[in-house]
Design a protein around this motif. Sequence first.
Motif, PDB file in Angstrom:
ATOM      1  N   ILE A  76       0.845  -1.189   0.000  1.00 25.49           N
ATOM      2  CA  ILE A  76       0.000   0.000   0.000  1.00 25.49           C
ATOM      3  C   ILE A  76       0.873   1.230   0.000  1.00 25.49           C
ATOM      4  CG2 ILE A  76      -1.975  -1.102   1.127  1.00 25.49           C
ATOM      5  CD1 ILE A  76      -1.002  -0.097   3.763  1.00 25.49           C
ATOM      6  N   ALA A  77       0.243   2.392   0.006  1.00 27.58           N
ATOM      7  CA  ALA A  77       0.992   3.650  -0.045  1.00 27.58           C
ATOM      8  C   ALA A  77       1.860   3.793   1.188  1.00 27.58           C
ATOM      9  CB  ALA A  77       0.033   4.828  -0.150  1.00 27.58           C
ATOM     10  N   PRO A  78       3.076   4.360   1.059  1.00 21.50           N
ATOM     11  CA  PRO A  78       3.995   4.480   2.199  1.00 21.50           C
ATOM     12  C   PRO A  78       3.392   5.232   3.379  1.00 21.50           C
ATOM     13  CG  PRO A  78       5.114   4.987   0.152  1.00 21.50           C
ATOM     14  CD  PRO A  78       3.685   4.852  -0.182  1.00 21.50           C
ATOM     15  N   GLY A  79       2.547   6.203   3.119  1.00 23.73           N
ATOM     16  CA  GLY A  79       1.972   6.975   4.215  1.00 23.73           C
ATOM     17  C   GLY A  79       1.113   6.151   5.149  1.00 23.73           C
ATOM     18  N   ALA A  80       0.613   5.027   4.681  1.00 26.72           N
ATOM     19  CA  ALA A  80      -0.240   4.190   5.513  1.00 26.72           C
ATOM     20  C   ALA A  80       0.549   3.203   6.348  1.00 26.72           C
ATOM     21  CB  ALA A  80      -1.242   3.434   4.640  1.00 26.72           C
ATOM     22  N   LEU A  81       1.873   3.099   6.119  1.00 31.71           N
ATOM     23  CA  LEU A  81       2.685   2.167   6.906  1.00 31.71           C
ATOM     24  C   LEU A  81       3.070   2.814   8.238  1.00 31.71           C
ATOM     25  CD1 LEU A  81       4.998   0.829   4.082  1.00 31.71           C
ATOM     26  CD2 LEU A  81       3.142  -0.394   5.200  1.00 31.71           C
ATOM     27  N   PRO A  82       2.911   2.117   9.368  1.00 37.73           N
ATOM     28  CA  PRO A  82       3.222   2.689  10.698  1.00 37.73           C
ATOM     29  C   PRO A  82       4.715   2.676  10.977  1.00 37.73           C
ATOM     30  CG  PRO A  82       2.424   0.448  10.934  1.00 37.73           C
ATOM     31  CD  PRO A  82       2.352   0.757   9.473  1.00 37.73           C
ATOM     32  N   VAL A  83       5.492   3.395  10.167  1.00 35.99           N
ATOM     33  CA  VAL A  83       6.941   3.389  10.312  1.00 35.99           C
ATOM     34  C   VAL A  83       7.364   3.992  11.652  1.00 35.99           C
ATOM     35  CG1 VAL A  83       9.090   4.262   9.327  1.00 35.99           C
ATOM     36  CG2 VAL A  83       7.244   3.468   7.838  1.00 35.99           C
ATOM     37  N   ASP A  84       6.684   5.077  12.042  1.00 36.00           N
ATOM     38  CA  ASP A  84       7.099   5.788  13.252  1.00 36.00           C
ATOM     39  C   ASP A  84       6.875   4.971  14.516  1.00 36.00           C
ATOM     40  OD1 ASP A  84       4.411   5.878  12.790  1.00 36.00           O
ATOM     41  OD2 ASP A  84       4.131   7.801  13.806  1.00 36.00           O
ATOM     42  N   ARG A  85       6.007   3.964  14.478  1.00 32.08           N
ATOM     43  CA  ARG A  85       5.739   3.150  15.663  1.00 32.08           C
ATOM     44  C   ARG A  85       6.547   1.857  15.681  1.00 32.08           C
ATOM     45  NH1 ARG A  85      -0.611   2.627  15.531  1.00 32.08           N
ATOM     46  NH2 ARG A  85      -0.225   2.800  13.304  1.00 32.08           N
ATOM     47  N   GLN A  86       7.306   1.590  14.607  1.00 35.90           N
ATOM     48  CA  GLN A  86       8.049   0.343  14.535  1.00 35.90           C
ATOM     49  C   GLN A  86       9.557   0.548  14.603  1.00 35.90           C
ATOM     50  OE1 GLN A  86       6.753  -2.617  11.758  1.00 35.90           O
ATOM     51  NE2 GLN A  86       4.850  -1.530  11.330  1.00 35.90           N
ATOM     52  N   LEU A  87      10.047   1.749  14.273  1.00 39.39           N
ATOM     53  CA  LEU A  87      11.483   2.025  14.278  1.00 39.39           C
ATOM     54  C   LEU A  87      11.832   2.831  15.525  1.00 39.39           C
ATOM     55  CD1 LEU A  87      11.954   2.913  10.508  1.00 39.39           C
ATOM     56  CD2 LEU A  87      12.187   0.703  11.646  1.00 39.39           C
ATOM     57  N   LEU A  88      12.881   2.385  16.259  1.00 39.13           N
ATOM     58  CA  LEU A  88      13.189   2.952  17.574  1.00 39.13           C
ATOM     59  C   LEU A  88      14.391   3.871  17.574  1.00 39.13           C
ATOM     60  CD1 LEU A  88      12.629  -0.314  19.669  1.00 39.13           C
ATOM     61  CD2 LEU A  88      10.988   1.492  19.142  1.00 39.13           C
ATOM     62  N   VAL A  89      15.326   3.676  16.643  1.00 36.72           N
ATOM     63  CA  VAL A  89      16.517   4.519  16.606  1.00 36.72           C
ATOM     64  C   VAL A  89      16.117   5.920  16.155  1.00 36.72           C
ATOM     65  CG1 VAL A  89      18.780   4.865  15.530  1.00 36.72           C
ATOM     66  CG2 VAL A  89      18.016   2.570  16.150  1.00 36.72           C
ATOM     67  N   PRO A  90      16.565   6.983  16.889  1.00 36.40           N
ATOM     68  CA  PRO A  90      16.205   8.352  16.500  1.00 36.40           C
ATOM     69  C   PRO A  90      16.633   8.642  15.056  1.00 36.40           C
ATOM     70  CG  PRO A  90      17.191   8.342  18.690  1.00 36.40           C
ATOM     71  CD  PRO A  90      17.354   6.955  18.157  1.00 36.40           C
ATOM     72  N   GLY A  91      15.713   9.233  14.302  1.00 38.00           N
ATOM     73  CA  GLY A  91      15.998   9.570  12.912  1.00 38.00           C
ATOM     74  C   GLY A  91      15.718   8.448  11.937  1.00 38.00           C
ATOM     75  N   MET A  92      15.593   7.208  12.433  1.00 38.86           N
ATOM     76  CA  MET A  92      15.341   6.088  11.529  1.00 38.86           C
ATOM     77  C   MET A  92      13.924   6.117  10.965  1.00 38.86           C
ATOM     78  SD  MET A  92      17.752   4.020  10.692  1.00 38.86           S
ATOM     79  CE  MET A  92      16.882   2.519  10.279  1.00 38.86           C
ATOM     80  N   SER A  93      12.974   6.695  11.716  1.00 39.77           N
ATOM     81  CA  SER A  93      11.596   6.764  11.216  1.00 39.77           C
ATOM     82  C   SER A  93      11.527   7.588   9.941  1.00 39.77           C
ATOM     83  CB  SER A  93      10.675   7.358  12.283  1.00 39.77           C
ATOM     84  OG  SER A  93      10.604   6.506  13.411  1.00 39.77           O
ATOM     85  N   ASP A  94      12.179   8.779   9.984  1.00 41.34           N
ATOM     86  CA  ASP A  94      12.193   9.617   8.782  1.00 41.34           C
ATOM     87  C   ASP A  94      12.939   8.938   7.646  1.00 41.34           C
ATOM     88  OD1 ASP A  94      10.787  11.492  10.190  1.00 41.34           O
ATOM     89  OD2 ASP A  94      12.571  12.664  10.742  1.00 41.34           O
ATOM     90  N   LEU A  95      14.079   8.316   7.984  1.00 43.26           N
ATOM     91  CA  LEU A  95      14.864   7.614   6.969  1.00 43.26           C
ATOM     92  C   LEU A  95      14.055   6.456   6.379  1.00 43.26           C
ATOM     93  CD1 LEU A  95      17.495   7.150   5.437  1.00 43.26           C
ATOM     94  CD2 LEU A  95      18.281   5.744   7.370  1.00 43.26           C
ATOM     95  N   GLY A  96      13.365   5.705   7.271  1.00 44.70           N
ATOM     96  CA  GLY A  96      12.575   4.566   6.797  1.00 44.70           C
ATOM     97  C   GLY A  96      11.410   5.010   5.932  1.00 44.70           C
ATOM     98  N   ALA A  97      10.708   6.078   6.338  1.00 46.51           N
ATOM     99  CA  ALA A  97       9.589   6.569   5.543  1.00 46.51           C
ATOM    100  C   ALA A  97      10.054   7.015   4.167  1.00 46.51           C
ATOM    101  CB  ALA A  97       8.890   7.710   6.266  1.00 46.51           C
ATOM    102  N   GLU A  98      11.199   7.719   4.121  1.00 45.87           N
ATOM    103  CA  GLU A  98      11.734   8.162   2.838  1.00 45.87           C
ATOM    104  C   GLU A  98      12.155   6.983   1.975  1.00 45.87           C
ATOM    105  OE1 GLU A  98      12.821  10.840  -0.147  1.00 45.87           O
ATOM    106  OE2 GLU A  98      11.568  11.027   1.648  1.00 45.87           O
ATOM    107  N   ALA A  99      12.774   5.962   2.644  1.00 48.58           N
ATOM    108  CA  ALA A  99      13.185   4.787   1.880  1.00 48.58           C
ATOM    109  C   ALA A  99      11.972   4.061   1.286  1.00 48.58           C
ATOM    110  CB  ALA A  99      13.980   3.834   2.767  1.00 48.58           C
TER     111      ALA A  99
END
Length: 453
Positions: free
Chosen positions: A78-101
């Motif tokens: 599905i679209a990246p915006g619907a993936l709960p990246v911010d609730r699954q990645l714990l390292v600071p800054g990884m959420s933004d990096l993961g969403a962009e990836a």
Amino acid sequence: MAGSEETWEKAGPAAFALFLALAAVPTAVFALLAFLGELRPFMALAAWAVCSLVAIAFALLLGRDVAVMTRLVRALRIAPGALPVDRQLLVPGMSDLGAEALRLIHAERLSRARNQASAAEDRALVERLPDPLLKLDRHGRVVWRNNSAITAFGSDMAALMRHPDLRAALAEAQADGQPVRREIMLSAPVTRDLEITIIPVGEPLYMLVSDRTRERALEKMRADFVANSSHELRTPLASLIGFIETLRGPAADDPEAQQHFLGIMAEQAARMQRVIGDLLSLSKIEISEHSPPKEMQHLPFLLERIVAGMEPMLKAQGTQLVFAAPADLPQIQADADQLTQVFTNLLDNALKYGKPGGEIKLVATDQPDTRFPPGGIIVSVADDGIGIPREHIPRLTERFYRVDKGRSRSIGGTGLGLAIVKHVVNRHRGKLVIESEPGQGTVFTVWLPGPSR
């Protein structure tokens, strides 16, 4: 896209190894300080343990986030915006990096899907082109061809590819890098007029083939039609002008000659009227030929009316008509006026060219016939006349074509009757078969499709 997923899968162990290597740095520093006496061994050991634990914990945490990212990439539906990246990645800054990836991977997948769909549409379009299209290598060999090319030329392309005009066009296109157009004529396996367009696209060449055989034949047919119709009208018109001049001059005071000439003039005028009437009728049929009739008709009733209208002529010549049309024949989609014209013309021909006092057979049936598709109605008109030589049969439906021109004109023929029959049958999406043997009569068979076809 596959490369992006593999990168994420390998990043976890790599990050863990990296931070283990980083933990070795403070280990060496603390060991050196303890050796030099700058730190007590216990303090150095405690500091080393804390730093190593922090490095190992961070490495494990980063490895865990990378593993989560790998799982998310694999499950991306599905679209990246619907993936709960911010609730699954714990390292600071990884959420933004993961969403962009994930956004980049999704965009890459979408772009690839669009490219594949566009390529499939382009291929489908090329395959469905009505004209043959071929791709040639720099040596002029066929690399690929569409379905129309396969249908038009089959497995044997040699006659086309060896044509000297085509080889010259290929050489010119390669030399100039510009499209080249040529008209060539193939004599084998059948005579065809082709228009070839060579389009260089980089190293390969594309060849578009347009078959102009039908257009050339139609042009010739139109020219012949104008010439023939002009001739058909010019002859009676010249006769009329000549008789009018005679009546004004030498026969002005000769009542007997006037009556004779007026009779001939009436015949010529009637002939012109028949020709013009058939030409108008043929033009009207051709205008509507592309559109099949929609009305439902019961053919036996239609044939009965035609037979009733022919009775006076049959009696005048002493000809017997055998008529058979079962009343339970199915209805068909047909134009009643045009079919009346068809079977009237066929019966009129049978009456004109049959034996005086002979027999004509008019039979309608829905029984299967291997010459025609299943379904529909078959109507045959047979006479017992002199027949038609085999070489003339293919041309009988041409306009103004006559086997015996003198006899045809003497009995009132215009040379357009069978052309009208052919075009009406074509409009009804039917088939016309002509069978004849000299001395044994002629059979005209018309197949008309049923309403389901």
